[in-house]
Design a protein around this motif. Structure first.
Motif, PDB file in Angstrom:
ATOM      1  N   UNK A  62      -1.908 -33.651  27.013  1.00  0.00           N
ATOM      2  CA  UNK A  62      -2.828 -33.693  28.145  1.00  0.00           C
ATOM      3  C   UNK A  62      -3.698 -34.951  28.124  1.00  0.00           C
ATOM      4  N   UNK A  63      -4.072 -35.379  26.918  1.00  0.00           N
ATOM      5  CA  UNK A  63      -4.963 -36.535  26.792  1.00  0.00           C
ATOM      6  C   UNK A  63      -4.259 -37.770  26.231  1.00  0.00           C
ATOM      7  N   UNK A  64      -2.921 -37.767  26.246  1.00  0.00           N
ATOM      8  CA  UNK A  64      -2.188 -38.878  25.630  1.00  0.00           C
ATOM      9  C   UNK A  64      -2.468 -40.214  26.323  1.00  0.00           C
ATOM     10  N   UNK A  65      -2.575 -40.213  27.658  1.00  0.00           N
ATOM     11  CA  UNK A  65      -2.855 -41.465  28.376  1.00  0.00           C
ATOM     12  C   UNK A  65      -4.246 -41.990  28.022  1.00  0.00           C
ATOM     13  N   UNK A  66      -5.215 -41.072  27.951  1.00  0.00           N
ATOM     14  CA  UNK A  66      -6.569 -41.490  27.585  1.00  0.00           C
ATOM     15  C   UNK A  66      -6.622 -42.013  26.150  1.00  0.00           C
ATOM     16  N   UNK A  67      -5.854 -41.374  25.270  1.00  0.00           N
ATOM     17  CA  UNK A  67      -5.817 -41.822  23.880  1.00  0.00           C
ATOM     18  C   UNK A  67      -5.285 -43.244  23.779  1.00  0.00           C
ATOM     19  N   UNK A  68      -4.259 -43.542  24.576  1.00  0.00           N
ATOM     20  CA  UNK A  68      -3.722 -44.893  24.508  1.00  0.00           C
ATOM     21  C   UNK A  68      -4.719 -45.909  25.048  1.00  0.00           C
ATOM     22  N   UNK A  69      -5.365 -45.585  26.163  1.00  0.00           N
ATOM     23  CA  UNK A  69      -6.340 -46.528  26.719  1.00  0.00           C
ATOM     24  C   UNK A  69      -7.475 -46.788  25.728  1.00  0.00           C
ATOM     25  N   UNK A  70      -7.830 -45.771  24.960  1.00  0.00           N
ATOM     26  CA  UNK A  70      -8.939 -45.922  24.012  1.00  0.00           C
ATOM     27  C   UNK A  70      -8.537 -46.753  22.804  1.00  0.00           C
ATOM     28  N   UNK A  71      -7.291 -46.578  22.336  1.00  0.00           N
ATOM     29  CA  UNK A  71      -6.862 -47.235  21.106  1.00  0.00           C
ATOM     30  C   UNK A  71      -5.821 -48.311  21.355  1.00  0.00           C
ATOM     31  N   UNK A  72      -5.700 -48.794  22.586  1.00  0.00           N
ATOM     32  CA  UNK A  72      -4.598 -49.701  22.934  1.00  0.00           C
ATOM     33  C   UNK A  72      -4.616 -50.991  22.103  1.00  0.00           C
ATOM     34  N   UNK A  73      -5.792 -51.558  21.873  1.00  0.00           N
ATOM     35  CA  UNK A  73      -5.841 -52.816  21.129  1.00  0.00           C
ATOM     36  C   UNK A  73      -5.323 -52.651  19.705  1.00  0.00           C
ATOM     37  N   UNK A  74      -5.679 -51.540  19.071  1.00  0.00           N
ATOM     38  CA  UNK A  74      -5.198 -51.296  17.710  1.00  0.00           C
ATOM     39  C   UNK A  74      -3.706 -50.971  17.711  1.00  0.00           C
ATOM     40  N   UNK A  75      -3.268 -50.209  18.692  1.00  0.00           N
ATOM     41  CA  UNK A  75      -1.853 -49.819  18.750  1.00  0.00           C
ATOM     42  C   UNK A  75      -0.957 -51.010  19.077  1.00  0.00           C
ATOM     43  N   UNK A  76      -1.491 -51.971  19.821  1.00  0.00           N
ATOM     44  CA  UNK A  76      -0.682 -53.138  20.193  1.00  0.00           C
ATOM     45  C   UNK A  76      -0.350 -54.036  19.002  1.00  0.00           C
ATOM     46  N   UNK A  77      -1.027 -53.824  17.895  1.00  0.00           N
ATOM     47  CA  UNK A  77      -0.692 -54.593  16.693  1.00  0.00           C
ATOM     48  C   UNK A  77       0.693 -54.214  16.158  1.00  0.00           C
ATOM     49  N   UNK A  78       1.219 -53.059  16.609  1.00  0.00           N
ATOM     50  CA  UNK A  78       2.561 -52.625  16.196  1.00  0.00           C
ATOM     51  C   UNK A  78       3.650 -53.225  17.088  1.00  0.00           C
ATOM     52  N   UNK A  79       3.258 -53.956  18.129  1.00  0.00           N
ATOM     53  CA  UNK A  79       4.236 -54.526  19.053  1.00  0.00           C
ATOM     54  C   UNK A  79       5.012 -55.658  18.397  1.00  0.00           C
ATOM     55  N   UNK A  80       6.337 -55.650  18.519  1.00  0.00           N
ATOM     56  CA  UNK A  80       7.179 -56.673  17.895  1.00  0.00           C
ATOM     57  C   UNK A  80       7.344 -57.876  18.822  1.00  0.00           C
ATOM     58  N   UNK A  81       7.785 -58.987  18.263  1.00  0.00           N
ATOM     59  CA  UNK A  81       8.015 -60.198  19.044  1.00  0.00           C
ATOM     60  C   UNK A  81       9.098 -59.970  20.098  1.00  0.00           C
ATOM     61  N   UNK A  82      10.075 -59.156  19.775  1.00  0.00           N
ATOM     62  CA  UNK A  82      11.144 -58.866  20.738  1.00  0.00           C
ATOM     63  C   UNK A  82      10.604 -58.170  21.973  1.00  0.00           C
ATOM     64  N   UNK A  83       9.622 -57.305  21.796  1.00  0.00           N
ATOM     65  CA  UNK A  83       8.994 -56.616  22.930  1.00  0.00           C
ATOM     66  C   UNK A  83       8.158 -57.606  23.738  1.00  0.00           C
ATOM     67  N   UNK A  84       7.429 -58.466  23.062  1.00  0.00           N
ATOM     68  CA  UNK A  84       6.588 -59.440  23.767  1.00  0.00           C
ATOM     69  C   UNK A  84       7.425 -60.381  24.638  1.00  0.00           C
TER      70      UNK A  84
END
Length: 524
Positions: free
Chosen positions: A351-373
């Motif tokens: 129910x709150x997954x979208x809000x969780x991502x918006x709140x922690x997006x900067x920290x979670x984006x550190x897991x993004x790979x170069x291939x995704x970028x």
């Protein structure tokens, strides 16, 4: 015949669950346990209907399936690695539980099968949640469903081996399904759009499952395969919509049957609750595996949250193992309770997954790979954005492009649609309309108009709130189907176009134009 009390209790619990913001399926599950306490049994008819619901569920999944997607490393790689690691994790949990509660008498075979049963996530839960949020066409839903299908295939293989059933040579005749695809689709077309069309769909699902059973292959897998054979055609999409209500109604019986099977002994009940709580260990591992296999962090998070539960197939695995003497029958009740607890945990997470991502997006984006970028969409020079490139969105794109030309950008999450639009020289990108990462890469100061052609009210509201949070000051227009939806969006500052109410005026204008042209031809 079903006891009217069962229907009444299921309805009341479903309404109560919805009233407190939980999916109705949680209410149905609780209704089953309540009916067990009232000593109300559903009889064979309830179990038959629940099996029909699971068969229709897999059939409708197959109708939307793209087999080539299962070959993606982020799907099969994530699934197999996660199942292996969870197997080891739950074996350790059972080993510890056996030392803490000797009365449980946990044998190695029971622990092995129990751990295997807990590696699955619930197809029923994920589909229900995604449909309620209008996200079945999203990338995270496709990823989650792909993982679930591979898990279901693993369960089917186990069931086939445990039952000692080996497909006979007649199973080779099932390969004829592929050349018969055109014939089946032709018959679907001839059956029209009404009750005959729906009846034909039910016959394909249930009759096809029975045919697979006769050849020694699990019927549920047969329903999935037949649906997959028809996938990709417009009639398959229509059939999936027609069977939706039947599937949902029969699945109510499935959730009721879980609770009606009763409670395990006290020590096993305590272990079941602990196991249910341990479902929270699934999403972090899913997220880590998905992102390492080049899945965008937001897609990985939303898919992982939806998989934070245990599966109905786990119950089937345990039931078969118990009948084979590998574990005690009370394991069925324990796994049922663990599933119920995991659903209660997974519901607020989703129910709150979208809000969780918006709140922690900067920290979670550190897991993004170069291939995704490297796959980030190009949105430079955009003044108008059309979200959702279906029939409505395509029409809107063509109309607005006459004025703005290449400054119009179409956005969709369906790769097949995007390929068709690119072939037609339309400027489109792959993105999720509710993805804040996408909007952060758009120059919102330049964008004058955002057109929401999504036809899903909840998603329209979500995108509207997201744009407001990002400080967008341009205009937003959305397609709605009902007057109350239009009123709600208008109160949020979004211009609403009522698809049904205003279709009549458009039809009249079209007819009047042809009438005027006809008069000119006659006078000429």
């Amino acid at each position: 015949m079903l006891d009217p009390l069962i229907i009444l209790v299921a309805l009341a619990c479903g309404m109560a669950s919805r009233a407190v913001g939980l999916p109705a399926l949680i209410g149905y599950l609780l209704a089953g346990f309540l009916l067990h306490e009232l000593q109300v049994g559903g009889g064979d008819i309830l179990h038959i209907l629940s099996e029909v619901g699971i068969t229709l569920l897999l059939f409708t999944i197959g109708l939307k399936l793209q087999p080539k997607d299962l070959l993606l490393t982020r799907i099969w790689g994530t699934t197999l690695a996660h199942m292996a690691l969870m197997q080891v994790f739950f074996l350790a949990v059972f080993y510890l539980a056996g030392h803490l509660f000797p009365a449980l008498e946990l044998s190695f075979s029971a622990s092995l099968v129990g751990a295997f049963a807990l590696t699955f996530s619930s197809t029923v839960f994920v589909i229900q949640v995604m449909q309620e949020r209008g996200e079945m066409a999203s990338r995270h839903a496709g990823l989650a469903v792909g993982i679930l299908i591979i898990q279901d295939l693993a369960a089917v293989v186990f069931l086939g081996l445990s039952a000692g059933k080996v497909p006979g040579p007649e199973a080779l005749l099932l390969l004829l399904l592929f050349p018969l695809r055109g014939v089946i689709l032709r018959l679907l077309t001839l059956s029209g759009h009404g009750e005959l069309f729906t009846l034909f769909g039910l016959t394909l699902a249930l009759g096809g499952a029975e045919v697979f059973e006769l050849t020694g292959i699990k019927g549920d897998l047969g329903a999935l395969v037949i649906g997959a054979v028809l996938a990709g055609h417009q009639k398959a999409k229509e059939l999936s919509r027609n069977l939706l209500q039947f599937k949902d109604l029969f699945l109510v019986c499935f959730f009721l049957s879980i609770g009606l099977d009763g409670w395990p002994q006290r020590e096993m009940m305590l272990l079941a609750v602990v196991i249910g709580l341990l479902a929270v260990a699934k999403p972090p591992l899913y997220f880590l595996l998905m992102t390492r296999l080049h899945t965008p962090p937001r897609t990985a998070l939303l898919a992982s949250m939806s998989l934070a539960n245990y599966s109905e197939f786990g119950l089937i695995v345990v039931a078969v193992a118990a009948s084979a003497g590998w574990m005690e029958p009370q394991w069925s009740g324990a796994i049922s309770l663990a599933i119920a607890v995991s659903f209660l945990i997974a519901s607020p997470l989703n129910r709150f997954s979208h809000q969780l991502y918006r709140r922690w997006c900067q920290r979670l984006q550190t897991f993004e790979t170069e291939q995704v970028r490297a796959t980030w969409p190009d949105t430079k020079g955009t003044r108008v954005i059309v979200l959702g490139m279906g029939n409505i969105g395509t029409g809107a794109y063509e109309a607005i492009a006459e004025q703005y030309g290449p400054e119009v950008l179409g956005v969709d999450d369906n790769d097949r649609k995007l390929a068709a639009h690119r072939a037609a020289n339309r400027r489109v990108v792959a993105a999720d309309a509710s993805d804040p990462d996408f909007w952060h890469r758009v120059d919102l100061e330049r964008v004058e108009l955002v057109m929401l052609a999504l036809t899903n009210h909840e998603e329209n509201k979500l995108v509207g709130r997201l744009l407001e949070d990002l400080g967008y000051r341009g205009r937003i227009a959305a397609v709605v189907r009902f007057a109350e939806e239009a009123e709600e969006l208008e109160n949020c500052g979004i211009s609403a176009f009522n698809l049904y109410a205003q279709a009549g005026s458009g039809f009249a204008a079209h007819a009047a134009a042809h009438l005027g042209a006809g008069r000119q031809d006659a006078s000429g």
